[in-house]
Design a protein around this motif. Structure first.
Motif, PDB file in Angstrom:
ATOM      1  N   ASN A  10       0.870  -1.180   0.000  1.00 42.95           N
ATOM      2  CA  ASN A  10       0.000   0.000   0.000  1.00 42.95           C
ATOM      3  C   ASN A  10       0.900   1.221   0.000  1.00 42.95           C
ATOM      4  OD1 ASN A  10      -2.637  -1.209   0.158  1.00 42.95           O
ATOM      5  ND2 ASN A  10      -2.059  -1.838   2.208  1.00 42.95           N
ATOM      6  N   LYS A  11       0.829   2.005  -1.064  1.00 38.19           N
ATOM      7  CA  LYS A  11       1.728   3.140  -1.243  1.00 38.19           C
ATOM      8  C   LYS A  11       1.423   4.244  -0.249  1.00 38.19           C
ATOM      9  CE  LYS A  11       1.173   6.058  -4.676  1.00 38.19           C
ATOM     10  NZ  LYS A  11       0.999   7.262  -3.867  1.00 38.19           N
ATOM     11  N   ASN A  39       1.030  -2.358 -11.083  1.00 37.71           N
ATOM     12  CA  ASN A  39       0.115  -1.411 -10.447  1.00 37.71           C
ATOM     13  C   ASN A  39      -1.152  -2.188 -10.117  1.00 37.71           C
ATOM     14  OD1 ASN A  39      -1.765   0.531  -9.786  1.00 37.71           O
ATOM     15  ND2 ASN A  39      -1.400   1.805 -11.600  1.00 37.71           N
ATOM     16  N   TRP A  40      -1.317  -2.554  -8.857  1.00 37.65           N
ATOM     17  CA  TRP A  40      -2.494  -3.331  -8.468  1.00 37.65           C
ATOM     18  C   TRP A  40      -3.742  -2.475  -8.360  1.00 37.65           C
ATOM     19  CZ3 TRP A  40      -3.219  -8.108  -9.367  1.00 37.65           C
ATOM     20  CH2 TRP A  40      -2.156  -8.995  -9.382  1.00 37.65           C
ATOM     21  N   SER A  41      -3.618  -1.169  -8.533  1.00 37.74           N
ATOM     22  CA  SER A  41      -4.811  -0.309  -8.558  1.00 37.74           C
ATOM     23  C   SER A  41      -5.612  -0.537  -9.831  1.00 37.74           C
ATOM     24  CB  SER A  41      -4.404   1.167  -8.451  1.00 37.74           C
ATOM     25  OG  SER A  41      -3.693   1.381  -7.248  1.00 37.74           O
ATOM     26  N   ASP A  42      -4.904  -0.866 -10.934  1.00 38.10           N
ATOM     27  CA  ASP A  42      -5.613  -1.123 -12.185  1.00 38.10           C
ATOM     28  C   ASP A  42      -5.145  -2.410 -12.882  1.00 38.10           C
ATOM     29  OD1 ASP A  42      -3.180  -0.463 -13.340  1.00 38.10           O
ATOM     30  OD2 ASP A  42      -3.876   1.412 -14.227  1.00 38.10           O
ATOM     31  N   ASN A  73      -0.923   5.979 -11.577  1.00 38.20           N
ATOM     32  CA  ASN A  73      -1.208   6.366 -10.195  1.00 38.20           C
ATOM     33  C   ASN A  73      -1.448   5.086  -9.401  1.00 38.20           C
ATOM     34  OD1 ASN A  73      -1.642   7.763  -7.875  1.00 38.20           O
ATOM     35  ND2 ASN A  73      -3.719   8.387  -8.390  1.00 38.20           N
ATOM     36  N   ALA A  74      -0.362   4.468  -8.982  1.00 31.35           N
ATOM     37  CA  ALA A  74      -0.436   3.181  -8.292  1.00 31.35           C
ATOM     38  C   ALA A  74      -0.624   3.399  -6.797  1.00 31.35           C
ATOM     39  CB  ALA A  74       0.835   2.382  -8.553  1.00 31.35           C
ATOM     40  N   GLU A  75      -1.803   3.138  -6.293  1.00 33.79           N
ATOM     41  CA  GLU A  75      -2.046   3.193  -4.847  1.00 33.79           C
ATOM     42  C   GLU A  75      -1.578   1.910  -4.167  1.00 33.79           C
ATOM     43  OE1 GLU A  75      -3.043   5.841  -3.107  1.00 33.79           O
ATOM     44  OE2 GLU A  75      -3.003   6.943  -4.993  1.00 33.79           O
ATOM     45  N   LYS A  76      -1.588   0.811  -4.923  1.00 33.15           N
ATOM     46  CA  LYS A  76      -1.078  -0.480  -4.464  1.00 33.15           C
ATOM     47  C   LYS A  76      -0.176  -1.009  -5.573  1.00 33.15           C
ATOM     48  CE  LYS A  76      -5.290  -1.674  -1.947  1.00 33.15           C
ATOM     49  NZ  LYS A  76      -4.816  -1.819  -0.595  1.00 33.15           N
ATOM     50  N   PHE A  77       1.011  -1.466  -5.185  1.00 34.50           N
ATOM     51  CA  PHE A  77       1.941  -1.955  -6.199  1.00 34.50           C
ATOM     52  C   PHE A  77       2.708  -3.157  -5.671  1.00 34.50           C
ATOM     53  CE2 PHE A  77       4.344   0.984  -3.653  1.00 34.50           C
ATOM     54  CZ  PHE A  77       5.648   0.501  -3.625  1.00 34.50           C
TER      55      PHE A  77
END
Length: 136
Positions: A10-11, A39-42, A73-77
């Motif tokens: 979690n970034k 990028n686990w956000s998308d 814009n990766a909120e989770k990576f």
């Protein structure tokens, strides 16, 4: 040979870059390294890069986790690594801001990396870019 993962991170809100440090301490063996950042956000692959790390070489590898020009814009990576020879290769990753200051909770040191399978590593494979690094 090793396949490793940071797991999903979690970034921190101020983290914009993942600073990855790789060192090959072997005095005579070149090592193939592949770095894949997801990028686990998308679900998109931010980078999938393969290169040769020559003997006794340290490099810093920057991956932008936030870049409006590239639509990132990766909120989770997650960072995945493949090394062809793992006896003398050490990998650390740090979430940093635009000034390269470490951000809380976004550091994953080598001893905390998780082994994964080749199949897991290749999920979402877009194919690596290639290069060779001798020194920085």
């Amino acid at each position: 040979m090793a396949y490793l993962s940071t797991g999903v991170i979690n970034k921190h809100p101020n983290t914009t870059i993942s600073l990855i440090e790789l060192v090959n301490l072997d005095p005579s063996i070149a090592v193939k390294i592949r770095v894949k950042v997801i990028n686990w956000s998308d679900g998109a692959t931010i980078t999938d890069t393969e290169f040769t790390l020559h003997p006794n070489t340290l490099i810093n590898f920057l991956v932008f986790l936030v870049n409006s020009d590239l639509g990132i814009n990766a909120e989770k990576f997650e960072i995945r690594y493949y090394t062809s020879h793992d006896l003398q290769v050490f990998i650390n990753s740090y979430g940093v801001d635009n000034f390269r200051a470490n951000q809380e909770g976004n550091t994953v040191l080598f001893k905390s990396l998780n082994p994964i399978t080749k199949t897991a590593f290749n999920l979402g494979n877009s194919g690596p870019n290639t290069g060779s690094v001798t020194s920085l």
